[in-house]
Design a protein around this motif. Sequence first.
Motif, PDB file in Angstrom:
ATOM      1  N   SER A 130      -6.476  -4.542  -4.199  1.00  0.00           N
ATOM      2  CA  SER A 130      -7.250  -4.055  -3.482  1.00  0.00           C
ATOM      3  C   SER A 130      -8.574  -4.685  -3.690  1.00  0.00           C
ATOM      4  N   GLY A 155       0.857  -1.204  -0.213  1.00  0.00           N
ATOM      5  CA  GLY A 155       0.224  -0.060  -0.088  1.00  0.00           C
ATOM      6  C   GLY A 155       0.673   1.243  -0.065  1.00  0.00           C
ATOM      7  N   ASP A 187      -8.517  -1.838   1.440  1.00  0.00           N
ATOM      8  CA  ASP A 187      -7.031  -2.522   1.782  1.00  0.00           C
ATOM      9  C   ASP A 187      -6.467  -3.513   0.642  1.00  0.00           C
ATOM     10  N   PRO A 188      -4.998  -3.013   0.828  1.00  0.00           N
ATOM     11  CA  PRO A 188      -3.982  -3.911  -0.171  1.00  0.00           C
ATOM     12  C   PRO A 188      -4.055  -4.944   0.758  1.00  0.00           C
TER      13      PRO A 188
END
Length: 410
Positions: free
Chosen positions: A206, A164, A218-219
Amino acid sequence: MDRRILFASLVIGAAVVAGVGTAVFAFVGADGGATEPTVLWETEPTDDAVTAHESAVATTDGEVRIAIPLVAEGDACTLRVVDGAGESAWNASLPADACDADGGTGGAPSGGVTAGTVGGEPAFVLTTAEPGVRALAAADGAPLFEAGLDAPSSAPPAVGDVTGDGANEVAVGTTAGTLRVLDADGGTAWTREVDGPVGLPPLVGSFSDDGGATSDADPAVVVSAGGEDGSYVRFDGAGERVWTAPRNGTPTAWTAAETRRGAVLAVGTEEGSIATIETVDGGTRFDARLQGTSIAPGGTDAGRVAVGGTGAVWAVDLLDGEVVWKQQFGGDAPVAPPATGDVTGDDTPETVAVTETGSVVAMNRDGGVLARGVVDATVEVRPLLVDLNDDGDREVVLLASDGRAIALDV
């Protein structure tokens, strides 16, 4: 009544009577105005046959580069790269031990090659048999990094923003049950142990939990680990385990896709089932049996996944597992994971599938056949869809088991 429609009706009726979990499907009719693909070019075969590792494509400064997996050539191990016309762009000669010395992978690297952006530069990333992982610039083969692994990798690495931070990392799983995430210079961002060998390429992205924008997600990186009683494991960008889910069957291939109810992992099994795993919590959305032999999902489009099996291709709805259409190839040759993309220039994605015996079919979104033909080759891996000549639509590139790359216009 068409024999295929009659047969489908009989199968559906038998499934209802027996109460089994066989997916309902509709056969697509005759080819009608289907055309025959045209061979644009093909490369020379390699001295040693390649295994069922996929080729990869990158674009650098507007130029197409297609990587053909490593083969052992004398005292060297060579990665061949050709341009959009099938001409040699460059070759990378690696040490002989980068190829499998004992022939266990037929002279190819242990895991295969993939393409992505590494350190801001288009690159090919490949695992090798020493064991290790290397990144080479797609433009000219210049080394970007080389890193050792604790054990060989049986699957290609994945390239994406795992942590991220806005830059891509390389995620690679090993036969020793290790997931390693490398940064752009080959340094280790983090390493985690999983419960058994990592048999499929990691999936990096993601993933939206509710069908919203992926930019708000979120990754994550997800791996498939273990033998017969294996599991799927999701890690967040820092390497913390988010969930672990049991596997149902022996996975053959998988892909990630967004749907209006959130992202899923579409998994095919040797037992003939297609299942979707919710990326938010690892729960199973559906598990539908398509046939009694191995199947493999490929390209996705608008909430559907294209699936290859024995002598057939399916389009499966990722919300509920309904089979939207099924197209028969005839015979019992395995079909590689299909590819999805615009190959006709109509701004609508088509599905392209190829059998191990070289039969090629391009289908529209309703499953109707647009083109059908046969190439003189054994093909075990999914086709690439690449705009080779910058005309706005994609051509089909097949990798034959003798190392030839074959370009088709459909």
